[in-house]
Design an enzyme around this catalytic site. Structure first.
Site, PDB file in Angstrom:
ATOM      1  N   ASP A  36      11.950  -2.410  -7.275  1.00 18.57           N
ATOM      2  CA  ASP A  36      10.613  -1.877  -7.154  1.00 18.57           C
ATOM      3  C   ASP A  36      10.374  -2.113  -8.804  1.00 18.57           C
ATOM      4  O   ASP A  36      10.687  -1.581  -9.741  1.00 18.57           O
ATOM      5  CB  ASP A  36      10.489  -0.278  -6.934  1.00 18.57           C
ATOM      6  CG  ASP A  36       9.314   0.351  -7.134  1.00 18.57           C
ATOM      7  OD1 ASP A  36       8.208  -0.680  -7.794  1.00 18.57           O
ATOM      8  OD2 ASP A  36       8.990   1.383  -6.872  1.00 18.57           O
TER       9      ASP A  36
ATOM     10  N   TYR B  31      -8.724  -3.922  -7.067  1.00 24.84           N
ATOM     11  CA  TYR B  31      -8.057  -5.108  -7.285  1.00 24.84           C
ATOM     12  C   TYR B  31      -8.552  -6.029  -8.584  1.00 24.84           C
ATOM     13  O   TYR B  31      -7.896  -6.465  -9.483  1.00 24.84           O
ATOM     14  CB  TYR B  31      -7.845  -5.882  -6.177  1.00 24.84           C
ATOM     15  CG  TYR B  31      -7.168  -7.229  -6.175  1.00 24.84           C
ATOM     16  CD1 TYR B  31      -5.630  -7.144  -6.206  1.00 24.84           C
ATOM     17  CD2 TYR B  31      -7.768  -8.237  -5.966  1.00 24.84           C
ATOM     18  CE1 TYR B  31      -5.037  -8.204  -6.124  1.00 24.84           C
ATOM     19  CE2 TYR B  31      -7.298  -9.682  -5.919  1.00 24.84           C
ATOM     20  CZ  TYR B  31      -5.733  -9.538  -6.094  1.00 24.84           C
ATOM     21  OH  TYR B  31      -5.079 -10.800  -5.979  1.00 24.84           O
TER      22      TYR B  31
HETATM   23  N1  SER Z   1      -6.921 -13.514  -1.709  1.00 23.99           N
HETATM   24  C1  SER Z   1      -7.072 -12.309  -2.346  1.00 23.99           C
HETATM   25  C2  SER Z   1      -7.339 -11.295  -1.695  1.00 23.99           C
HETATM   26  O1  SER Z   1      -8.179 -11.449  -0.913  1.00 23.99           O
HETATM   27  C3  SER Z   1      -7.554 -12.424  -3.638  1.00 23.99           C
HETATM   28  O2  SER Z   1      -7.088 -12.700  -4.642  1.00 23.99           O
HETATM   29  O3  SER Z   1      -7.279 -10.210  -1.944  1.00 23.99           O
END
Ligand code: SER
Length: 317
Positions: free
Chosen positions: A53, A143
């Site tokens: 991890d 993200y």
């Molecule tokens: N392919 C990724 C996603 O859809 C983007 O970096 O989260």
């Protein structure tokens, strides 16, 4: 062959990791490529494997010392859709994992780091067509925020501490050997399996949602080419724009119908639509092309053929 290079791939069981390990094995020899993940990965049986991890700093250091690792490819992360549902863990994994690795590079315990960024670093105010390397960046997903912050940290470690970290802003990645997990561009892989197995796919993005995409073989080759490029060629120490093709679910479905005429697609839009709407439609990757000679090999026709033929073989249809 460069026998001084000893590689650790972290998050090796994911969509990129499985194909990257396979490609690295061919170049460096599997005895020089250590795969790690938080669970055992049967597909990585050719590699020495460590349960790891990346948030566990002590274990990370001990794995690196045990195998005398020089280069780390840090692929462990939560992707865009999953990160929205688990914001604080996504932030911790995506950021602290990166810090743990960059700190080891700062201490010169490792020599080189690859860390993936994404088209998710762009946001609603970013120009959507031919998005430049340097432009407005206002990501509005967990993200995307973590990837943009990560890029800034990579550049900071490179400039202030002479860390050799290299990065690519991947578009959506499409391949038949491994499955994506938790992303917004995942539809472009799932559609092939459903088309072949069920002749039907329900897409969670609207039919005209244009996104930048790439065959994973191209992405893996780009990653290795970037890592092998002489340091003086690397003018971008945040993360390189990288492009191949752009298409919509409807355009992809039309291409699939050329192989499977009975294939039908319908649409049930979910929360991932707003993520896709905040991202670019096409990317200007001229820095990657100029600095280290990037060229994509797969256009849309070649990609569709490759996916259909190989998935048919794989699942015996
Ligand atoms: N392919 C990724 C996603 O859809 C983007 O970096 O989260």
């Amino acid at each position: 062959m460069d026998t001084d290079t000893k590689i650790l791939v972290i998050g090796a069981g994911g969509q990129i990791g499985i194909e990257l390990c396979e490609a690295l094995n061919k170049i460096y020899g599997n005895e020089n490529v250590i795969a790690s993940d938080i669970k055992e990965i049967p597909a990585l049986s050719e590699n020495t494997f460590e349960l790891l991890d990346v948030l566990d700093k002590d274990k990370l250091l001990s794995v690196i010392q045990k195998h005398r690792i020089t280069d780390v490819y840090l692929l462990a992360a939560l992707l865009s859709a999953t990160a929205e549902k688990n914001a604080s863990f996504a932030w911790r994994l995506n950021m602290d994992g990166l810090f743990n690795v960059l700190e080891l590079a700062k201490e010169k315990i490792i020599q080189k780091v690859f860390w993936p960024s994404s088209i998710a670093v762009f946001g609603p105010s970013t120009p959507k067509q031919n998005t430049p390397q340097h432009t407005i960046m206002d990501p509005n997903t967990v993200y995307g925020i973590s990837k943009l912050a990560g890029e800034r940290w990579c550049e900071w470690y490179a400039l202030k501490h002479n860390v050799d970290v290299r990065s690519i802003r991947y578009p959506g990645l499409i391949g038949w050997k491994s499955q994506p997990g938790g992303g917004t561009t995942d539809y472009a892989v799932h559609i092939f399996y459903e088309a072949i197995e069920k002749k039907h796919y329900t897409c969670f993005l609207k039919k005209d949602t244009m996104l930048p995409m790439m065959h994973i073989e191209d992405a893996v080759r780009a990653t290795i080419e970037l890592m092998q490029a002489p340091a003086e060629k690397i003018s971008i120490r945040s993360s390189y724009n990288l492009a191949a093709i752009s298409f919509t679910p409807d355009q992809l479905a039309q291409k699939i119908k050329q192989y499977i005429p009975e294939f039908k697609i319908d649409y049930q839009i979910d929360f991932r639509q707003s993520i896709a709407d905040s991202w670019p439609q096409s990317i200007d990757d001229s820095y990657a092309r100029k600095d280290w000679g990037w060229k994509h090999h797969y256009d849309l026709d070649k990609l569709v053929e490759n996916m259909i033929v190989n998935i048919q073989k794989k699942i015996g249809k």
